[in-house]
Design an enzyme around this catalytic site. Structure first.
Site, PDB file in Angstrom:
ATOM      1  N   GLY A 138       0.710  -1.269   0.108  1.00 51.58           N
ATOM      2  CA  GLY A 138      -0.031   0.064  -0.117  1.00 51.58           C
ATOM      3  C   GLY A 138       0.664   1.124   0.009  1.00 51.58           C
ATOM      4  N   CYS A 190     -23.333  -6.849 -18.700  1.00 52.02           N
ATOM      5  CA  CYS A 190     -21.961  -7.130 -17.863  1.00 52.02           C
ATOM      6  C   CYS A 190     -20.848  -6.260 -18.471  1.00 52.02           C
ATOM      7  CB  CYS A 190     -21.413  -8.599 -18.058  1.00 52.02           C
ATOM      8  SG  CYS A 190     -22.365  -9.821 -17.268  1.00 52.02           S
TER       9      CYS A 190
END
Ligand SMILES: Nc1ncnc2c1ncn2[C@@H]1O[C@H](COP(=O)(O)OP(=O)(O)O)[C@@H](O)[C@H]1O
Ligand SMILES: [Mg+2]
Lengths: 275, 286
Positions: free
Chosen positions: B33, B267
């Site tokens: 991160g 989708c």
């Protein structure tokens, strides 16, 4: 939440007092700006539950002293010892940055003269008050909001303004919001720099009453810098009079104001309109 | 293609550059991160077209890899097609539109619906890597906030959303906390995809070319979307099935189907939709 914050604060004051040790011990604190003196050789103790007033005319070094205590300014010499929650004496000037920032948003509060410097002007009143709680890990929206609403009431701001930004508030409301934002975390030490400075006289009176109530109710330990002796009279237990960066007189507030010893204090007192 | 007959280095970037990027990737993987700086190179495409992702892909590719590139979940958009063609040419690698066959998937905006595996790497193209940017424009300050895990301000932003709208309204780039430490921008994926980041078996790499940052989620990393206890994070999507394959649980795009402004929801992951239809799935009759 109201009760618990106040109770927590009072419990802490008791615990601190039981420790029979000052919250803050300051010695030899000196800060220069080049050749000019900001403040010089300042020393005092602040005890739990005590409000210390720092008075003196503009340029006498009050703000410099406060900024050094808060860690906003690095002093050139001196020592500041802070009694932490575990009763240990900590050298404020040597506390690492991460811990100092943590303290600044939990145990310490700093109320600025200009509320715009102490508020987030683009964030709602509720968000302003809630920030310290969230920074401290609060993650329950309802409780954060409840605490914010509660604090708005305590500083006499209408609950309906909770989602308004302080931009739309009057100067007095902004200052009261700044106070709420600072006190919500139940700080152990509150530093205030001319908290009533920029306000109209009538607005000042209301703010002073409010502050006095909060100080009593929460048993706050505070240092209040002001050039206004009336403010000092109402809020402070003890006074420290500064001139040209140095302390010229200290004592109990009534003593200093009713029977000033130093010539400078006598001048200050006699030139104030009415106390 | 062997080094001898290549007119250019494998995967376009020179070896020294790839080493530099891999070092940044190793550091990023070691600190999940955390935004690791890297010396982003000029690529033969404009910034904003995924130059960060392209450099990561170039540094990760081996000759045996099978590359898939998606843009908004689709394999057949201009950007996806041209990046795929680029690597087919400069690395000679096989490309695919199948999530299952791919070993490296470069993406903008989506994570495939098909669950990923430990043998896959996801490469995200990131426009703005700093999640605190809109709260605090000063880079010196945001770095300090990350260093001290001082994230109260980010929570204030969510508070403001709930106060004004009754819920957190962020639909894309919804901020996450990585391994309980760094707050990270997951790139402009819809919040619907956020749960796919959590404990993903695949390595996830994020590249911001213009901003010269790389960050990473090692496999199985805990990734939490920021929220409140009483307003928990919800992965939202249009509340209806895909008009083509009938899927109830995949992320849908709204498409305009005729000149009269007719719309339908299908989708966004074209490979997923095609697979379902090939297996006999269809939308239930309206
Ligand atoms: N940033 C600065 N640079 C130079 N001199 C300063 C600065 N801040 C304050 N001073 C000087 O230090 C002295 C004390 O100022 P200050 O602490 O602001 O006093 P007060 O708050 O009592 O008005 C004054 O002489 C002032 O001019
Ligand atoms: Mg001042």
């Amino acid at each position: 939440m109201t009760v618990s914050t106040a109770e927590m604060a009072q419990a802490r004051v008791r615990a601190d007092a039981e420790a029979r040790a000052p919250l803050l011990e300051v010695a030899g604190l000196t800060r220069r700006y080049g050749a000019r003196i900001g403040c010089a050789d300042i020393g005092f103790d602040l005890w739990p539950g005590e409000v210390l007033g720092v008075v003196g005319e503009s340029g006498s070094g009050k703000s410099t002293l406060l900024a050094c205590l808060a860690g906003h300014l690095a002093p050139d010499a001196g020592r500041v010892l802070w009694r932490d929650r575990d009763g240990r004496a900590r050298d404020v000037l040597a506390i690492p940055e991460p811990e100092r920032r943590l303290l600044a948003r939990t145990d310490w509060a700093f109320v600025r003269q200009n509320p715009r410097d102490g508020l987030r002007m683009g964030v709602s009143a509720g968000g302003n008050i809630g920030e310290r709680l969230m920074a401290g890990g609060a993650r329950h929206y309802g409780r954060i909001r409840g605490a914010a609403a509660d604090w708005l009431a305590r500083v006499e701001i209408d609950a309906g303004r909770i989602d308004d930004t302080p931009r739309a508030f009057s100067g007095g409301m902004q200052q009261r919001l700044q106070i709420a934002r600072n006190l919500v975390s139940g700080p152990r030490l509150v530093l205030m720099d001319e908290p009533t400075g920029g306000l109209d006289v009538s607005v000042q009176a209301r703010l002073l009453d409010l502050l006095r109530g909060l100080v009593r109710e929460m048993g706050l330990s505070a240092i209040v810098v002001t050039h206004d002796l009336a403010v000092a009279r109402l809020l402070a237990h003890r006074l420290m009079v500064m001139k040209d960066g140095r302390v010229v007189e200290t004592g109990l507030t009534d003593q200093v104001l009713d029977d000033p010893q130093h010539a400078y204090t006598q001048l200050l007192v006699s030139s104030a309109l009415r106390l | 293609m062997t080094p001898d007959d290549a007119d250019y280095t494998f995967a376009y970037l020179d070896e020294a550059t790839k080493r530099m990027i891999r070092r940044a990737v190793l550091k990023a993987v070691a600190i999940p991160g955390y935004q690791t700086p890297f010396a982003s190179r000029e690529m033969p495409m404009p910034y904003g077209w995924g130059t960060g992702g392209v450099q990561l892909t170039a540094a990760c590719l081996t000759p045996d890899d099978v590359l898939k590139v998606i843009d908004q979940g689709a394999d057949d958009t201009t950007n996806a097609v041209s990046i795929r063609a680029f690597f087919a040419k400069v690395a000679g690698v096989a490309t695919t539109e199948s999530t299952r066959e791919a070993t490296i998937i470069q993406t903008r905006h989506r994570i495939p619906e098909t669950p990923l595996t430990e043998d896959q790497i996801m490469v995200f193209q990131v426009p703005i890597p700093e999640p605190l940017r809109f709260l605090e424009p000063r880079e010196t300050e945001t770095r300090r906030m990350h260093a001290l895990a001082d994230y109260g301000l980010m929570q204030v932003r969510l508070y403001e959303d709930v106060a004004r709208h009754g819920a957190v309204t962020l639909a894309y780039a919804y901020p996450v906390r990585v391994a309980g430490r760094y707050v990270m921008d997951p790139s402009p994926i819809p919040r619907f995809d956020n749960p796919k980041l959590d404990r993903s078996p695949a390595l996830m790499l994020f590249g911001a070319g213009r901003e010269q940052r790389i960050y990473a989620l090692p496999p199985w990393t805990r990734v939490e979307s920021l929220d409140f206890e009483d307003h928990p994070f919800e992965a939202s999507k249009p509340d209806r099935p895909c008009a083509l394959c009938g899927a109830e649980d995949s992320y849908l795009d709204e498409v305009i189907v005729d000149d009269a402004g007719g719309r339908m929801f299908v989708c966004s992951d074209t490979d997923h939709c095609a697979n379902r239809r090939a297996a006999g799935a269809q939308a239930s009759a309206p």
